[in-house]
Design an enzyme around this catalytic site. Structure first.
Site, PDB file in Angstrom:
ATOM      1  CE  LYS A  94      -2.250  -0.779   3.868  1.00 53.84           C
ATOM      2  NZ  LYS A  94      -1.561  -2.151   4.204  1.00 53.84           N
TER       3      LYS A  94
ATOM      4  NE  ARG B 242      -4.119  -1.618  10.298  1.00 50.71           N
ATOM      5  CZ  ARG B 242      -3.062  -0.944  10.365  1.00 50.71           C
ATOM      6  NH1 ARG B 242      -2.834   0.264   9.443  1.00 50.71           N
ATOM      7  NH2 ARG B 242      -1.865  -1.429  10.362  1.00 50.71           N
TER       8      ARG B 242
ATOM      9  NE  ARG C 117       7.479  -3.503   6.016  1.00 52.58           N
ATOM     10  CZ  ARG C 117       6.002  -3.200   6.094  1.00 52.58           C
ATOM     11  NH1 ARG C 117       5.500  -2.788   5.090  1.00 52.58           N
ATOM     12  NH2 ARG C 117       5.688  -3.183   7.504  1.00 52.58           N
TER      13      ARG C 117
ATOM     14  NE  ARG D 177       6.941  -1.233  10.835  1.00 54.75           N
ATOM     15  CZ  ARG D 177       5.708  -0.890  10.145  1.00 54.75           C
ATOM     16  NH1 ARG D 177       5.375  -0.447   8.944  1.00 54.75           N
ATOM     17  NH2 ARG D 177       4.465  -1.550  10.490  1.00 54.75           N
TER      18      ARG D 177
ATOM     19  NE  ARG E 188       2.237  -5.201  11.547  1.00 51.91           N
ATOM     20  CZ  ARG E 188       3.014  -4.975  10.743  1.00 51.91           C
ATOM     21  NH1 ARG E 188       4.049  -5.510  10.662  1.00 51.91           N
ATOM     22  NH2 ARG E 188       2.971  -3.951   9.728  1.00 51.91           N
TER      23      ARG E 188
END
Ligand code: AMP
Length: 208
Positions: free
Chosen positions: A13, A88, A127, A154, A165
């Protein structure tokens, strides 16, 4: 053009949003980026949000809604915006509709970047994110190609948090796909392809 981006964490996104920003000059409103900035400067909001984020849970609605309201009122959002990571859940979506109605604005599209969960797990665990500008790249890139900042992993991209998540996405966020289909503004792209191919479809869907 006022757009909401939907899709699991790691679906791409942010990358697609960046391309839309460059081409159409829209304001990019990423609640994840805004929250990470608040955590970094240890503001009241950051202190409240941090534990939820580290656990891969959603930050309480009211904290995020206030943040988004403020950003939607800013000058740069008046000629169009992309919401990335918001809403969300259904409560956030309903609040967004009523806030926009009060501003006499509306959403033009809810764009779903669709990527299967097994691909997401692989993407998120490799990532790396730029500490300065939020740019993302696969592991192995140590210096941000965009701003020269330091790339890091992260905390919530570590394996123990990724599954959490994804569960939160499935139970709380995925129902928004039907919500926006019901409002006749849902548009879908297959996100499991090279970035530029995905963007060609995104562009075609949003401009036709
Ligand atoms: P993201 O960068 O969009 O993956 O967001 C990172 C984290 O920030 C999420 O796992 C949540 O803890 C929090 N967050 C971001 N956006 C929202 C939102 N709209 N509502 C609640 N929590 C959010």
């Amino acid at each position: 053009m006022n757009i909401v981006l939907l899709g699991a964490p790691g679906a791409g996104k942010g990358t697609q949003a960046q391309k839309l920003v460059e081409e159409f000059g829209l304001a990019h409103i990423s609640t994840g980026d805004l929250l990470r900035a608040a955590v970094k400067v240890q503001s009241e909001l950051g202190l409240q949000a941090k534990a939820y984020m580290d656990a891969g849970k959603l930050v309480p609605d009211q904290l995020v809604i206030n943040l988004v309201k403020e950003r939607l009122e800013a000058d740069d959002a008046q000629s169009g915006f992309i919401l990335d990571g918001f809403p969300r859940n259904t409560a956030q979506a309903v609040t967004l509709d009523s806030e926009l109605a009060a501003m006499e604005r509306n959403l033009d599209a809810a764009l779903l970047v669709d990527v299967k969960p097994d691909v997401i797990v692989k993407r998120l665990s490799s990532r790396r994110t730029c500490r300065s500008c939020g740019y993302t790249a696969p592991a192995g890139v140590d210096v941000c190609p965009r701003c020269g900042g330091e790339m890091y992993q992260r905390d919530d991209d570590k394996p123990e948090t990724i599954q959490k998540r994804l569960d939160v996405y499935q139970t709380q966020t995925a129902p928004l796909i039907e919500y926006y289909r019901g409002h006749s503004i849902l548009k879908e792209v297959d996100g499991d392809r090279p970035v530029d191919e995905v963007y060609a479809d995104v562009r075609a869907l949003l401009t036709k």
